[in-house]
Design a protein around this motif. Structure first.
Motif, PDB file in Angstrom:
ATOM      1  N   VAL A  51       0.924  -1.112  -0.058  1.00 43.53           N
ATOM      2  CA  VAL A  51       0.028  -0.137  -0.049  1.00 43.53           C
ATOM      3  C   VAL A  51       1.029   1.366   0.170  1.00 43.53           C
ATOM      4  O   VAL A  51       0.622   2.228  -0.782  1.00 43.53           O
ATOM      5  CB  VAL A  51      -0.929  -0.150   1.360  1.00 43.53           C
ATOM      6  CG1 VAL A  51      -1.679   1.317   1.345  1.00 43.53           C
ATOM      7  CG2 VAL A  51      -1.870  -1.046   1.147  1.00 43.53           C
ATOM      8  N   THR A  61       2.843   1.791  -3.181  1.00 44.03           N
ATOM      9  CA  THR A  61       1.806   2.171  -4.434  1.00 44.03           C
ATOM     10  C   THR A  61       1.665   3.592  -4.209  1.00 44.03           C
ATOM     11  O   THR A  61       1.497   4.491  -5.263  1.00 44.03           O
ATOM     12  CB  THR A  61       0.542   1.598  -4.077  1.00 44.03           C
ATOM     13  OG1 THR A  61       0.797   0.097  -4.499  1.00 44.03           O
ATOM     14  CG2 THR A  61      -0.311   1.851  -5.353  1.00 44.03           C
ATOM     15  N   LEU A  75     -12.633  -0.788   1.591  1.00 37.84           N
ATOM     16  CA  LEU A  75     -12.130  -0.212   0.293  1.00 37.84           C
ATOM     17  C   LEU A  75     -13.029  -0.434  -0.720  1.00 37.84           C
ATOM     18  O   LEU A  75     -13.327   0.537  -1.691  1.00 37.84           O
ATOM     19  CB  LEU A  75     -10.687  -0.427  -0.164  1.00 37.84           C
ATOM     20  CG  LEU A  75     -10.489  -1.799  -0.524  1.00 37.84           C
ATOM     21  CD1 LEU A  75     -10.574  -1.914  -2.166  1.00 37.84           C
ATOM     22  CD2 LEU A  75      -8.962  -2.380  -0.045  1.00 37.84           C
ATOM     23  N   GLN A  83      -6.358   5.111   4.690  1.00 40.73           N
ATOM     24  CA  GLN A  83      -5.771   4.623   3.245  1.00 40.73           C
ATOM     25  C   GLN A  83      -6.697   4.019   2.284  1.00 40.73           C
ATOM     26  O   GLN A  83      -6.572   3.938   1.015  1.00 40.73           O
ATOM     27  CB  GLN A  83      -4.682   3.363   3.553  1.00 40.73           C
ATOM     28  CG  GLN A  83      -5.002   2.060   4.252  1.00 40.73           C
ATOM     29  CD  GLN A  83      -5.545   2.277   5.857  1.00 40.73           C
ATOM     30  OE1 GLN A  83      -5.046   3.414   6.328  1.00 40.73           O
ATOM     31  NE2 GLN A  83      -6.131   1.443   6.246  1.00 40.73           N
ATOM     32  N   ASN A  84      -7.844   3.415   2.968  1.00 39.08           N
ATOM     33  CA  ASN A  84      -8.940   2.769   2.190  1.00 39.08           C
ATOM     34  C   ASN A  84      -9.510   3.725   1.226  1.00 39.08           C
ATOM     35  O   ASN A  84     -10.275   3.436   0.284  1.00 39.08           O
ATOM     36  CB  ASN A  84     -10.006   2.327   3.042  1.00 39.08           C
ATOM     37  CG  ASN A  84      -9.412   1.133   3.882  1.00 39.08           C
ATOM     38  OD1 ASN A  84      -8.773   0.193   3.389  1.00 39.08           O
ATOM     39  ND2 ASN A  84      -9.631   1.176   5.242  1.00 39.08           N
ATOM     40  N   LEU A  86      -7.384   3.772  -1.721  1.00 38.31           N
ATOM     41  CA  LEU A  86      -7.556   2.287  -2.464  1.00 38.31           C
ATOM     42  C   LEU A  86      -8.866   2.358  -3.019  1.00 38.31           C
ATOM     43  O   LEU A  86      -8.914   1.502  -4.193  1.00 38.31           O
ATOM     44  CB  LEU A  86      -7.490   1.353  -1.376  1.00 38.31           C
ATOM     45  CG  LEU A  86      -5.973   1.264  -0.663  1.00 38.31           C
ATOM     46  CD1 LEU A  86      -5.799   0.152   0.387  1.00 38.31           C
ATOM     47  CD2 LEU A  86      -4.971   0.699  -1.847  1.00 38.31           C
ATOM     48  N   THR A 130      -9.807   1.635  -7.147  1.00 37.78           N
ATOM     49  CA  THR A 130     -10.960   0.629  -7.212  1.00 37.78           C
ATOM     50  C   THR A 130     -11.862   1.203  -8.330  1.00 37.78           C
ATOM     51  O   THR A 130     -12.532   0.516  -9.236  1.00 37.78           O
ATOM     52  CB  THR A 130     -11.255   0.083  -6.200  1.00 37.78           C
ATOM     53  OG1 THR A 130     -10.476  -0.599  -5.393  1.00 37.78           O
ATOM     54  CG2 THR A 130     -12.594  -1.260  -6.717  1.00 37.78           C
TER      55      THR A 130
END
Length: 526
Positions: free
Chosen positions: A190, A193, A346, A455-456, A459, A463
């Motif tokens: 994570v 990224t 996420l 962080q979600n 992410l 997505t």
């Protein structure tokens, strides 16, 4: 006792505990009353104590060590295990953390900043930062937005230390590392990224911010080196400022946000009227000033809390929150209670963001806001630019929060105020205020309410871009069709937490999470 009977018992207990906590928390957020704060703390403690039971935990471990033929049973056990690990602590410690967290959330729910001797809401501050050209008023409003930070700092840091202490008792480096592992997230992946995404977006973001800063120089008649955080339209610089060429608020005059939101979902074959009726959508004293969605019983009682005013901001927020709500509503009701939830935070954020982005979709504006086709066509380049600006700004903000939170848990006793502004300057390119010796960072409720969650959001955005690409290439170029709704319900909502989140994404889009789609959509200069 057979595994099937064991799981049936656990699901029945988890359902009761979940409902108790969700109902109390909803009442706490909507009333601000202390009695509901206490009931929420009691309900959360009861759930934690349930998961802390050592005999039950050992049974789950023993079952997982066996060969399990039914993949659904294995997934249930894995979910229970993750919840149990974090709670293998004495009841007194579990209770202490819950009570401290609940007390802090209560402060956030009821606190109102003071400006010029008067209480002001977050909506009031937001309007000043969006519209006011009075530089002194802007600076005072920005500082007022951070007053809550001083109010909660001491207890928040006590909570962070306590979280770390308990995580180390359980064999983890700190609470941050434990949270990533129990969320089925590879922390190195994570953050690698995010770091790569920062590097790729550095130059595009620098150019974008330079253009914004030049507009601020012209608007406020100041030098570019004089720009400070209060010159931006959002207290944390997490939202794109309204463009002088593109003010969407006038399009909402006379519009009903509930009707707009319902019509959007209806076009995709989804009925949200039942959830609208149960929701709490308008501001009042002592009510939580933010926005969220809550699935109270995983049997259809889904509610959204908002603080709506007739504006682009709150229209997008409504779409976002009811994206969560639709996901919750259409999860397979036949799944066991423990799996009757999104595959991961996420994945539900991805759906919420998919709907939130619709507020900047020219086709949505024409179909639902009733904007004239010629006007939409003339605004489309500005709308697309606005969405790209928002995505770059929000991505950099999420990175800022995530990078800081990792360091917060690594060492909560360091100079966090200076660290905050160092990261803000490095990632968001924002010049700090002269006085950095203030816990501006602590004003963000997520450090208290949903730790190691932020962080979600990014992410989720990655997505969303992957989902959009797949839908447009394989389902329909027009999002607002029942065909797209059927795809989302059947491939994304219905499976609930049956699979690991990345397996779910792969099944729905043909590949595991791949940041290249977000980069192609918003980062690469075309």
């Amino acid at each position: 006792m057979t595994l099937e009977l064991f799981l049936q018992e656990q699901n029945e207990m988890m359902k009761r505990l979940h409902i108790d906590r969700a109902e109390s928390s909803w009442m706490s957020s909507t009333t601000g009353e202390e009695k509901w704060n206490k009931k929420t703390a009691e309900a959360q403690t009861a759930m934690n104590v349930y998961f802390s039971n050592k005999e039950r935990f050992e049974k789950v471990q023993a079952y997982l060590a066996e060969e399990i033929e039914n993949p659904l049973h294995k997934r249930e056990l894995e979910s229970m295990y993750a919840n149990m690990v974090r709670n293998q602590l004495p009841e007194a410690e579990l209770r202490e953390m819950v009570e401290l967290s609940t007390e802090l959330v209560g402060v956030f729910n009821t606190f109102r900043a003071t400006l010029d001797g008067k209480e002001v809401s977050e909506n009031d501050i937001r309007q000043i930062l969006i519209k006011s050209n009075d530089l002194e008023q802007r600076e005072c409003a920005w500082h007022a937005s951070k007053q809550i930070g001083r109010e909660v700092e001491e207890k928040l840091l006590s909570l962070v230390r306590k979280r770390n202490e308990t995580a180390r008792q359980l064999g983890y480096e700190d609470f941050h590392q434990m949270s990533f592992e129990l969320q089925e997230l590879d922390r190195d992946y994570v953050f690698n990224t995010f770091t790569k995404l920062k590097e790729l977006s550095d130059e595009p973001f620098r150019q974008l911010k330079q253009e914004m800063d030049e507009e601020l120089v012209e608007r406020f008649n100041i030098g570019i080196d004089d720009i400070r955080p209060w010159h931006y339209a959002d207290p944390f610089f997490q939202e794109a400022p309204p463009s002088k060429e593109l003010d969407l608020d006038p399009f909402y005059e006379g519009k009903n946000l509930e009707e707009l939101t319902a019509a959007t979902f209806q076009s995709m074959g989804m009925d949200i009227t039942d959830m609208l009726e149960k929701s709490d959508l308008y501001p009042r004293a002592k009510k939580n000033q933010h926005a969220f969605c809550s699935d109270l019983n995983r049997e259809g009682d889904v509610r959204v809390l908002c603080n709506n005013t007739t504006s682009d901001y709150w229209s997008v927020t409504m779409l976002h929150e009811f994206g969560h709500a639709a996901y919750f509503k259409y999860i397979d009701s036949e799944l066991p209670f423990g799996l009757r939830r999104p595959a991961h935070t996420l994945t539900t954020e991805a759906i919420a963001m998919l709907y939130g982005r619709m507020g900047k979709d020219p086709a949505w504006m024409q179909q639902f806001l009733g904007v004239d086709q010629n006007q939409v066509e003339s605004l489309t380049p500005l709308i697309n630019q606005s969405l790209r600006k928002q995505m770059l700004i929000s991505a950099r903000w999420i990175m800022t929060f995530a990078f800081f939170e990792r360091e917060l848990y690594k060492n909560p006793d360091q100079d966090l105020n200076s660290l905050w502004w160092k990261i803000v300057q490095d990632v968001q390119f924002v010049t700090p205020p002269e006085n950095q010796n203030y816990p501006h960072w602590a004003a963000k409720i997520h450090f208290t309410l949903v730790p190691v969650y932020y962080q979600n959001y990014l992410l989720g955005e990655l997505t969303t871009s992957q989902l959009e690409r797949y839908i447009k290439e394989n389902i329909s170029d027009d999002l607002f069709t029942e065909k797209v709704g059927e795809y989302l319900v059947n491939e994304f909502f219905l499976p609930g937490a049956r699979d690991h989140w990345n397996t779910k994404i792969e099944k729905a889009t043909g590949e595991k999470l791949n940041p290249k789609h977000f980069v192609a959509q918003f980062v690469s200069v075309k």
